[in-house]
Design a protein around this motif. Structure first.
Motif, PDB file in Angstrom:
ATOM      1  N   TRP A  77      61.023  31.107  43.374  1.00 56.74           N
ATOM      2  CA  TRP A  77      60.824  32.059  42.282  1.00 56.74           C
ATOM      3  C   TRP A  77      60.335  31.306  41.044  1.00 56.74           C
ATOM      4  N   SER A  78      59.201  31.716  40.518  1.00 58.39           N
ATOM      5  CA  SER A  78      58.539  30.932  39.475  1.00 58.39           C
ATOM      6  C   SER A  78      59.340  30.824  38.184  1.00 58.39           C
ATOM      7  N   GLN A  79      60.117  31.853  37.859  1.00 57.93           N
ATOM      8  CA  GLN A  79      60.825  31.813  36.571  1.00 57.93           C
ATOM      9  C   GLN A  79      62.061  30.934  36.629  1.00 57.93           C
ATOM     10  N   TRP A  80      62.588  30.682  37.830  1.00 56.46           N
ATOM     11  CA  TRP A  80      63.823  29.922  37.968  1.00 56.46           C
ATOM     12  C   TRP A  80      63.574  28.447  38.288  1.00 56.46           C
ATOM     13  N   ILE A  81      62.674  28.176  39.206  1.00 57.28           N
ATOM     14  CA  ILE A  81      62.338  26.778  39.517  1.00 57.28           C
ATOM     15  C   ILE A  81      60.810  26.661  39.501  1.00 57.28           C
ATOM     16  N   VAL A 102      49.696  26.993  50.814  1.00 51.40           N
ATOM     17  CA  VAL A 102      50.861  27.046  49.933  1.00 51.40           C
ATOM     18  C   VAL A 102      50.970  28.465  49.386  1.00 51.40           C
ATOM     19  N   ARG A 103      52.166  28.792  48.924  1.00 54.49           N
ATOM     20  CA  ARG A 103      52.433  30.146  48.435  1.00 54.49           C
ATOM     21  C   ARG A 103      53.046  30.074  47.041  1.00 54.49           C
ATOM     22  N   ALA A 104      52.379  30.708  46.099  1.00 58.05           N
ATOM     23  CA  ALA A 104      52.865  30.776  44.723  1.00 58.05           C
ATOM     24  C   ALA A 104      53.657  32.071  44.560  1.00 58.05           C
ATOM     25  N   ALA A 105      54.983  31.950  44.507  1.00 54.16           N
ATOM     26  CA  ALA A 105      55.878  33.112  44.487  1.00 54.16           C
ATOM     27  C   ALA A 105      56.153  33.519  43.041  1.00 54.16           C
ATOM     28  N   MET A 106      55.245  34.309  42.470  1.00 54.74           N
ATOM     29  CA  MET A 106      55.391  34.704  41.076  1.00 54.74           C
ATOM     30  C   MET A 106      56.451  35.777  40.916  1.00 54.74           C
ATOM     31  N   ALA A 107      57.537  35.407  40.239  1.00 51.30           N
ATOM     32  CA  ALA A 107      58.618  36.354  39.990  1.00 51.30           C
ATOM     33  C   ALA A 107      58.128  37.494  39.113  1.00 51.30           C
ATOM     34  N   VAL A 108      58.572  38.691  39.422  1.00 53.58           N
ATOM     35  CA  VAL A 108      58.179  39.883  38.664  1.00 53.58           C
ATOM     36  C   VAL A 108      59.351  40.366  37.816  1.00 53.58           C
ATOM     37  N   ASP A 109      60.465  40.684  38.451  1.00 53.46           N
ATOM     38  CA  ASP A 109      61.700  41.059  37.752  1.00 53.46           C
ATOM     39  C   ASP A 109      62.452  39.817  37.284  1.00 53.46           C
ATOM     40  N   TYR A 110      63.648  40.048  36.738  1.00 51.89           N
ATOM     41  CA  TYR A 110      64.584  38.970  36.401  1.00 51.89           C
ATOM     42  C   TYR A 110      63.960  37.945  35.448  1.00 51.89           C
ATOM     43  N   GLY A 112      60.870  37.548  34.814  1.00 53.23           N
ATOM     44  CA  GLY A 112      59.627  37.013  35.341  1.00 53.23           C
ATOM     45  C   GLY A 112      58.418  37.614  34.642  1.00 53.23           C
ATOM     46  N   TYR A 113      57.436  38.015  35.429  1.00 51.77           N
ATOM     47  CA  TYR A 113      56.156  38.469  34.899  1.00 51.77           C
ATOM     48  C   TYR A 113      56.283  39.670  33.967  1.00 51.77           C
ATOM     49  N   LEU A 114      57.181  40.594  34.265  1.00 45.68           N
ATOM     50  CA  LEU A 114      57.299  41.789  33.425  1.00 45.68           C
ATOM     51  C   LEU A 114      57.715  41.440  31.998  1.00 45.68           C
ATOM     52  N   GLN A 115      58.505  40.393  31.851  1.00 42.74           N
ATOM     53  CA  GLN A 115      58.956  39.971  30.522  1.00 42.74           C
ATOM     54  C   GLN A 115      58.066  38.880  29.921  1.00 42.74           C
ATOM     55  N   ASN A 116      57.515  38.027  30.768  1.00 40.06           N
ATOM     56  CA  ASN A 116      56.733  36.874  30.299  1.00 40.06           C
ATOM     57  C   ASN A 116      55.444  36.741  31.108  1.00 40.06           C
ATOM     58  N   PRO A 117      54.549  37.698  30.957  1.00 36.88           N
ATOM     59  CA  PRO A 117      53.380  37.730  31.846  1.00 36.88           C
ATOM     60  C   PRO A 117      52.489  36.497  31.761  1.00 36.88           C
ATOM     61  N   GLU A 118      52.215  36.008  30.574  1.00 36.57           N
ATOM     62  CA  GLU A 118      51.281  34.890  30.454  1.00 36.57           C
ATOM     63  C   GLU A 118      51.877  33.602  31.011  1.00 36.57           C
ATOM     64  N   ALA A 119      53.154  33.366  30.743  1.00 37.78           N
ATOM     65  CA  ALA A 119      53.794  32.137  31.225  1.00 37.78           C
ATOM     66  C   ALA A 119      53.848  32.108  32.753  1.00 37.78           C
ATOM     67  N   GLU A 120      54.230  33.232  33.362  1.00 38.58           N
ATOM     68  CA  GLU A 120      54.341  33.261  34.822  1.00 38.58           C
ATOM     69  C   GLU A 120      52.963  33.239  35.482  1.00 38.58           C
ATOM     70  N   LYS A 121      52.031  33.929  34.894  1.00 38.85           N
ATOM     71  CA  LYS A 121      50.660  33.926  35.433  1.00 38.85           C
ATOM     72  C   LYS A 121      50.067  32.522  35.374  1.00 38.85           C
ATOM     73  N   GLN A 122      50.369  31.784  34.310  1.00 33.08           N
ATOM     74  CA  GLN A 122      49.849  30.428  34.180  1.00 33.08           C
ATOM     75  C   GLN A 122      50.355  29.516  35.293  1.00 33.08           C
TER      76      GLN A 122
END
Length: 343
Positions: A77-81, A102-110, A112-122
């Motif tokens: 999960w991108s927002q946690w690790i 490889v698989r980029a598992a972009m977190a959406v909830d918790y 993740g992207y819904l709260q911090n879209p640019e950081a997670e997308k980057q």
């Protein structure tokens, strides 16, 4: 005496000429067989080797129409690790672990992207750009259990990704990580069709992988009511100590009904991500996936204190991991990758 001297002189010049006329041994060519074994595939650049992927019947095939099987690692999960979402880690996964995907598992909830879209997308684009540079396939994963509640956000995200990467054969879109216990035909399929249509406006070719009901396990439902679009496959997830022969049997029935599967996430342990490292069941799954040419990504490239994590706590973020930094599961999976994806 002069005669002996002349013989010695002639011998000296002959030896000198002989040494100068030969290549140095350091550059001598090895003796290679005229016809190397056909079961050995040298993959220094997976995308150059296999090219544009597509779905043909119940298989994912390469540019020549031959079934292809990719093997690699999923990030956590991108927002946690998110610390492993680095170009250096991607390169090490290719060079040392011999991943082809490889698989980029972009977190959406918790958070993740819904709260911090640019950081997670980057984080995602960093991995995707690195994978393209290294010649790897890369899965852009909308890592969400309730994506049907975030349809507009997913549509906007995948539209942007398709605009940015639609001309790159490296990219695979995973549009719904693990749906919960909601209807395939009434919820998951309609959502998937909306996102696929958005992607296809900018990317007509690359694979789209659709999640299936109940943590991406009910693949037979998708086989009974498939999406009527080309180059669509379906997600199958398993954790070896929990999901055993019954799920392999269900997957086989789905394949026999004509859909293609991709295991975008699996664990070597229990569904909790913890518990026993079940090598016997993992090997049974590996054989099943090999027999059916099903591509896979292992969960996960993380240093969390749990069985499924491939790294030990504190492992550096830039690759170069010594065996002492790799968990028992990570060593087990790495050995399989290096055996099946020879360099």
């Amino acid at each position: 005496m002069r005669k002996k001297y002349n013989y010695l002189l002639v011998a000296f010049f002959f030896l000198l000429w002989s040494c100068q006329s030969k290549e140095p041994t350091a550059t001598a060519k090895p003796n290679l067989p005229a016809n190397p074994p056909t079961d050995v595939v040298t993959v220094t650049n997976a995308v150059a080797q296999f090219g544009q992927l597509r779905v043909q019947g119940n298989r994912i095939v390469d540019k020549n129409g031959s079934p292809v099987q990719l093997r690699g690692m999923s990030f956590f999960w991108s927002q946690w690790i998110g610390k492993y979402y680095t170009p250096e880690a991607v390169k090490w996964l290719k060079d040392d672990w011999r991943c082809t995907v490889v698989r980029a598992a972009m977190a959406v909830d918790y958070e993740g992207y819904l709260q911090n879209p640019e950081a997670e997308k980057q984080k995602v684009t960093t991995v995707v750009d690195a994978a393209i540079e290294q010649g790897l396939y890369v899965i852009i994963d909308w890592h969400d259990h309730e994506a049907e509640k975030h349809t507009e956000q997913a549509k906007a995200f995948f539209t942007e990704m398709a605009q940015r990467y639609g001309d790159k054969p490296n990219v695979i879109y995973e549009i719904f990580n693990e749906p919960l216990d909601v209807s395939w035909s009434g919820v998951i399929k309609p959502y998937s069709e909306i996102i696929i249509n958005a992607i296809r406006q900018h990317d007509p070719d690359n694979l789209v992988i659709c999640g299936t009901r109940n943590w991406s396990q009910q693949v037979e439902e998708a086989a009974n009511d498939p999406i009527k679009q080309p180059n669509v496959a379906y997600t199958l997830h398993f954790y070896a100590a929990t999901h055993k022969q019954w799920l392999r049997d269900a997957a086989a029935r789905a394949l026999n009904k004509g859909i293609a599967l991709m295991v975008t996430e699996y664990g070597t342990c229990e569904a909790s991500g913890n518990g026993v490292l079940d090598q016997t069941e993992t090997k049974a799954w590996w054989k099943f996936m090999d027999d059916n040419k099903i591509s896979w990504c292992n969960w996960s490239l993380a240093d969390k204190e749990e069985t499924s994590a491939a790294l030990k706590p504190g492992a550096k973020s830039t690759g170069g991991w010594a065996d002492a930094e790799i968990s028992p599961s990570g060593l087990f999976v790495r050995e399989e990758l290096r055996a099946k994806n020879p360099k």
